[in-house]
Design a protein around this motif. Structure first.
Motif, short mmCIF file in Angstrom:
data_model
loop_
_atom_site.label_atom_id
_atom_site.label_comp_id
_atom_site.label_asym_id
_atom_site.label_seq_id
_atom_site.Cartn_x
_atom_site.Cartn_y
_atom_site.Cartn_z
N THR A 176 -17.33 75.23 57.43
CA THR A 176 -18.16 74.10 57.02
C THR A 176 -18.29 74.15 55.51
O THR A 176 -18.61 75.20 54.95
N ALA A 177 -18.02 73.05 54.85
CA ALA A 177 -18.09 73.02 53.39
C ALA A 177 -19.52 72.72 52.96
O ALA A 177 -20.11 71.72 53.39
N PHE A 178 -20.10 73.59 52.12
CA PHE A 178 -21.44 73.38 51.59
C PHE A 178 -21.31 73.09 50.10
O PHE A 178 -20.66 73.83 49.35
N LEU A 179 -21.94 71.99 49.67
CA LEU A 179 -21.88 71.56 48.27
C LEU A 179 -23.30 71.42 47.73
O LEU A 179 -24.17 70.85 48.40
N LEU A 180 -23.52 71.93 46.54
CA LEU A 180 -24.80 71.79 45.84
C LEU A 180 -24.56 70.92 44.62
O LEU A 180 -23.96 71.36 43.65
N ASN A 181 -25.01 69.66 44.69
CA ASN A 181 -24.76 68.70 43.61
C ASN A 181 -23.28 68.63 43.24
O ASN A 181 -22.91 68.58 42.07
N GLY A 182 -22.42 68.66 44.24
CA GLY A 182 -20.99 68.57 44.01
C GLY A 182 -20.30 69.89 43.77
O GLY A 182 -19.08 69.95 43.70
N GLN A 183 -21.06 70.98 43.65
CA GLN A 183 -20.50 72.31 43.39
C GLN A 183 -20.26 73.03 44.71
O GLN A 183 -21.18 73.23 45.49
N PRO A 184 -19.02 73.44 45.01
CA PRO A 184 -18.77 74.21 46.23
C PRO A 184 -19.50 75.55 46.16
O PRO A 184 -19.46 76.23 45.13
N ILE A 185 -20.18 75.93 47.23
CA ILE A 185 -20.95 77.17 47.20
C ILE A 185 -20.59 78.14 48.33
O ILE A 185 -21.18 79.20 48.43
N ASN A 186 -19.61 77.79 49.18
CA ASN A 186 -19.11 78.79 50.13
C ASN A 186 -18.48 79.95 49.35
O ASN A 186 -17.93 79.76 48.26
N GLY A 187 -18.55 81.15 49.91
CA GLY A 187 -17.95 82.30 49.26
C GLY A 187 -16.46 82.08 49.03
O GLY A 187 -15.74 81.67 49.93
N MET A 188 -16.00 82.37 47.83
CA MET A 188 -14.59 82.19 47.49
C MET A 188 -13.69 83.18 48.24
O MET A 188 -12.51 82.91 48.45
N GLU A 189 -14.23 84.33 48.63
CA GLU A 189 -13.41 85.36 49.25
C GLU A 189 -13.25 85.16 50.75
O GLU A 189 -12.20 85.45 51.31
N ASP A 190 -14.33 84.68 51.40
CA ASP A 190 -14.30 84.61 52.85
C ASP A 190 -14.92 83.33 53.41
O ASP A 190 -14.99 83.16 54.64
N GLY A 191 -15.39 82.42 52.56
CA GLY A 191 -15.96 81.17 53.02
C GLY A 191 -17.36 81.26 53.58
O GLY A 191 -17.91 80.25 54.04
N ARG A 192 -17.98 82.43 53.52
CA ARG A 192 -19.27 82.60 54.18
C ARG A 192 -20.42 82.01 53.38
O ARG A 192 -20.32 81.77 52.18
N MET A 193 -21.53 81.75 54.10
CA MET A 193 -22.79 81.32 53.49
C MET A 193 -23.88 82.30 53.91
O MET A 193 -24.01 82.62 55.09
N TYR A 194 -24.64 82.76 52.92
CA TYR A 194 -25.77 83.64 53.20
C TYR A 194 -27.04 82.91 52.77
O TYR A 194 -27.31 82.74 51.58
N TRP A 195 -27.83 82.47 53.74
CA TRP A 195 -28.99 81.63 53.42
C TRP A 195 -30.06 82.39 52.66
O TRP A 195 -30.88 81.78 51.97
N SER A 196 -30.05 83.72 52.76
CA SER A 196 -31.00 84.49 51.96
C SER A 196 -30.75 84.30 50.48
O SER A 196 -31.68 84.38 49.67
N ASN A 197 -29.50 84.01 50.08
CA ASN A 197 -29.19 83.77 48.67
C ASN A 197 -29.68 82.40 48.20
O ASN A 197 -29.74 82.15 47.00
N TRP A 198 -30.01 81.52 49.15
CA TRP A 198 -30.39 80.14 48.84
C TRP A 198 -31.77 79.81 49.40
O TRP A 198 -32.03 78.68 49.80
N SER A 199 -32.65 80.80 49.41
CA SER A 199 -33.96 80.61 50.06
C SER A 199 -34.81 79.55 49.37
O SER A 199 -35.76 79.06 49.94
#
Length: 847
Positions: A176-199
């Motif tokens: 799933t692609a996650f964008l913050l104001n047009g900026q891709p924020i999935n991990g570049m290495e593995d595509g993961r999202m950690y919601w603790s980083n975006w609390s």
């Protein structure tokens, strides 16, 4: 001087009106169509003139029109505009405005690079959640919880703060692609999202748009399941702010303050937000704390240029929940945490007195500069330059006998810079051209070190790496996210276990051509990108202190999309879209994870192939009822998976699985109704069928990167894809029983849920479950305009304290002995139960 000019202007207007033969007196009351409450300061303008007024505190207005008949335009921020015809003097009575599901009232900076579905005539399967609903329902949850009433979207809360997972149409967050104001924020290495980083993202979100399936994004990104666009606050049109205090179950407390200057006479605007939260966590011994900060500076020198600088971050740390068998949870309770220690004297000790088995620590500030340039009436350019510096660690307790000796840090740091630019040109009345570029420069740093010494003063590293030399670790990096950020461990001699860097550079171009005439629209879209990879090893080297760099790997990827739509009538619209992606493999699937870590896997991972087909029907019956029907078919093919099981006996084995294929298809229906003026009732149902197709091939590697044994066939054909419910449904509604005093509730049902586990073993069918959430809202207005207000909110999740299995990671079949099972699932399988009844309440002062 300005007041004098205003007085003269109104005087001239009144004089002109007095001499106008044809005029009318129009009165009415503007109301919130959702909550049946008045809307103070709503705008009423006579079409084709500058003649207008605003409503008073009670939402009423009276003004003289310039003509005896015509059209009034009624608008209010956050609501759809309404046009009403008038003839002669008339009382229009109550005029109901409904909340606008578009983003027209949100000031979007960098709008050309934020791929919102409303920017294209040909629609997609989309749901938009606005700031008001986010504010009400987010509470102390992460973003996925707010989206759970969206068709084919499921949220798993997991254990500790920020550890949740989200699925769209059965695909996890890496797809799933996650964008913050047009900026891709999935991990570049593995595509993961950690919601603790975006609390803190919920505190600054103006809107969140979920595009399921192909979506409207023009980037070559990981949108297999869908795209989530997070649009944050940037420039506020008016001065104002709020202070909010929240408390919740398990000693949770959160304080947030926000203020914006609005846009001043010279075009400048400033806004900022600060917040702090802390709590014990629903699961035992998972307490956490963190901060949120946000700062934005906007400048509009003229109507053609808008610039904005934004900085936001959410440093946090939280203890994690250990895994356990279903049987353990049944015996200990669903709050059970298997991973903590007693009698440890440390600053990292939890409020309960226990020491966490693992703690997540991270701080990832994000900054960007946006520029929107309206070149002329037909063309515009939007550019966003961004950067982030992530610093964090997973601190794990290391034991010797019954003692915890030290906390080992597994550090995942990065520097990430990028640019997204987009040019849009209305070539003709019917033809629109859009093209741009996407550049990302990423440097990842991964190593292990000591975070905290507990019962020892030093640790001897004797892994046999770094030229086979033993060495002493005498420095500790700390467990505070601010300390971790500003005092990262740059000394390679104080690292052990692994120590390497990754350089991932990405460059892509994209374009879209859209044709629209009368009732028909169609588009064609394409993107091409190159992604390069270099891995530098510092520890697992032949000569101590001499780093080794791998060969550069370049992977070319592309995507194409096309679609069309036809408006059958004012109430009916149909569309169809198709797309194909050739997506580069993630960095983590390219290199062997062992002593030969710079060696490419052989055969190298190939590009994944994604094919998507979707069609939809939209019905707009006005404020009374509307509906969306979507069907989809997505094939995710040629997938390579790589994982390491660590040391098994005297061996270190890793595995490469080739040729994994998944097929996901289904139908989604959502209906939005308003049976009464003060009652809103919505519902959805999503029926999916998600399965593996064909079989895969497994390869095994030893510690030196050599292939072990023959390739194995992995039987997966026909197995169900686990992790998320394939059939979901929900009903949610709100009812205002007093002015600005409302109750809302939502019911969600999950069926056809399957376990996750090893490929090659059929997943288990898990029991279905349902939950009910509810909330109360009250808004008290002050002053003549109602701008100053006091808001009260109460949320109760899982009202009936439903006990349900949220996830199972295991494939052990049910036992013949019934007492060894739980609702048909063997109790020996690893699993996690969902949260019981939780609550949060807040008071917010708006000014």
């Amino acid at each position: 001087m300005k007041n004098t000019i205003k007085v003269m202007f109104f005087a001239v207007t009144l004089m002109f009106s007095a001499f106008t033969m044809a005029q009318s007196t129009v009165t009415g009351t503007v109301m919130d169509g959702e909550f049946n409450s008045s809307l103070p300061s709503a705008s009423i303008v006579e079409q084709g003139t500058s003649n207008g007024t605003i409503t008073d505190f009670d939402g009423t207005f009276t003004f003289e029109t310039q003509a005896s008949s015509g059209v009034l335009i009624i608008s209010y921020v956050g609501y759809g505009k309404k046009t009403i015809s008038f003839s002669d003097s008339i009382n229009l009575g109550n005029i109901f405005l409904t909340p606008d599901n578009s983003l027209d009232e949100v000031v979007v900076v960098g709008k050309g690079v934020i791929d919102l579905a409303g920017g294209r005539e040909t629609p997609v399967a989309v749901s938009t959640i606005k700031a008001a609903e986010i504010q009400q329902k987010a509470g102390n949850w992460d973003l996925p919880e707010v989206l759970k009433s969206t068709p084919s979207v499921q949220n798993l809360k997991s254990g500790g703060f920020g550890d949740g997972q989200m699925f769209i149409r059965g695909f996890d967050q890496t797809n799933t692609a996650f964008l913050l104001n047009g900026q891709p924020i999935n991990g570049m290495e593995d595509g993961r999202m950690y919601w603790s980083n975006w609390s803190g993202v919920m505190d600054v979100a103006d809107a969140i748009q979920v595009q399921r399936g192909l979506g409207a994004s023009k980037l070559a990104i990981s949108s297999v399941g869908g795209t989530v666009n997070i649009v944050t606050k940037t420039i506020d049109r008016k001065e104002g702010g709020f202070v909010q205090q929240m408390v919740a179950n398990d000693s949770y407390t959160k304080t947030t303050a926000y203020f914006s200057t609005g846009v001043n006479e010279k075009g400048w605007s400033f806004s900022g937000l600060l917040g702090h939260w802390q709590g014990d966590g629903y699961v035992d011994n998972t307490d956490g704390q963190g901060q949120t900060y946000f700062f934005s500076v906007g400048y509009q020198p003229n109507e053609n240029h808008t610039l904005n600088f934004l900085l936001t971050g959410a440093p946090q740390s939280h203890a994690v929940a250990g895994s356990g068998s279903i049987g353990e949870f049944l015996e200990e309770g669903r709050r059970y945490n298997s991973w903590n220690y007693d009698n440890v004297n440390s600053s990292n000790t939890l409020s309960s007195g226990a020491y966490p088995g693992g703690r997540n620590i991270y701080h990832k500030p994000v900054a960007n500069i946006s520029w929107d340039w309206t070149i002329d009436e037909d063309s515009e350019l939007s550019t966003v330059v961004y950067g982030s510096m992530g610093r964090g660690s997973f601190a794990q307790a290391i034991t010797s006998g019954d003692d915890v000796t030290y906390a080992r840090g597994s550090n995942n740091n990065h520097d990430w810079f990028g640019l997204v630019t987009n040019y849009n040109n209305q070539l003709t009345e019917n033809l629109n051209l859009n093209f741009g570029a996407d550049v990302r420069l990423y440097n990842g740093f991964h190593f292990r070190d000591v975070r905290e010494f507990i019962s020892v003063d030093a640790v001897t590293a004797n892994s046999g790496y770094s030229g086979g030399l033993d060495y002493e670790l005498t420095e500790a990096g700390g467990i505070n996210p601010w300390e971790v950020f500003f005092n990262q461990n740059n000394d390679h001699s104080q690292r052990f276990g692994y120590d390497y860097e990754e350089q991932i550079n990405y460059a892509g171009v994209f374009g879209q051509l859209e044709y629209s005439k009368d009732n028909f629209s169609t588009f064609f879209q394409g993107a091409v990108s190159n992604q390069s990879h270099v891995r530098t090893e510092f520890l697992n080297v032949e000569e101590a202190g001499v780093s080794e760099e791998s060969d550069k790997v370049n992977n070319l990827g592309y995507n194409v999309k096309l679609g069309g739509a036809y408006v059958l009538s004012d109430a009916h619209k149909v569309f169809v879209n198709a797309g194909y992606y050739s997506r580069q493999p993630f960095h983590d699937n390219l290199y062997q994870n062992n002593r030969e870590g710079n060696t490419l896997l052989s055969p190298e991972a190939e590009n994944e192939e994604i094919t998507g087909l979707e069609a939809g029907y939209q019905f707009n019956g006005g404020s009374a009822i509307s509906a969306n029907l979507n069907v989809y078919h997505t094939t995710w093919d040629n997938v390579t998976k790589y994982n390491s099981n660590g040391e098994i006996g005297d061996a270190f084995l890793s595995y490469q699985t080739l040729g994994v294929k998944q097929v996901h298809y289904g139908v989604e229906l959502e209906v939005m109704t308003r049976p009464l003026d003060n009652l809103k009732l919505n519902g959805f149902v999503a029926l999916g069928e998600w399965q593996f197709k064909d079989n895969a091939t497994l390869r095994t590697f030893d510690n030196d990167g050599n292939k072990v044994g023959d390739d194995e066939d992995i039987v997966i054909d026909g197995f169900n894809v686990g992790g998320a419910a394939q059939v979901t449904a929900g009903i949610n509604g709100s009812y205002e029983f007093l002015p600005r005093f409302s109750i809302d509730a939502g019911w969600n049902w999950y069926n056809d849920v399957f376990s996750t586990g090893s490929l090659g073993v059929a997943p288990l069918s898990m029991p279905s479950y349902d939950t009910v959430d509810t909330g109360l809202s009250y808004k008290l207005l002050f002053g003549e305009t109602g701008k100053t207000s006091l808001q009260f909110r109460l949320n109760v999740n899982n009202v009936f304290d439903e006990v349900y299995l949220e996830s199972v990671n295991g494939t052990t079949a049910a036992s013949a002995i019934e007492s060894e099972n739980y609702k048909g699932i063997n109790r020996s399988n690893t699993g996690r139960f969902g949260y019981g009844r939780t609550w949060n309440t807040s008071v917010r002062f708006n000014f």
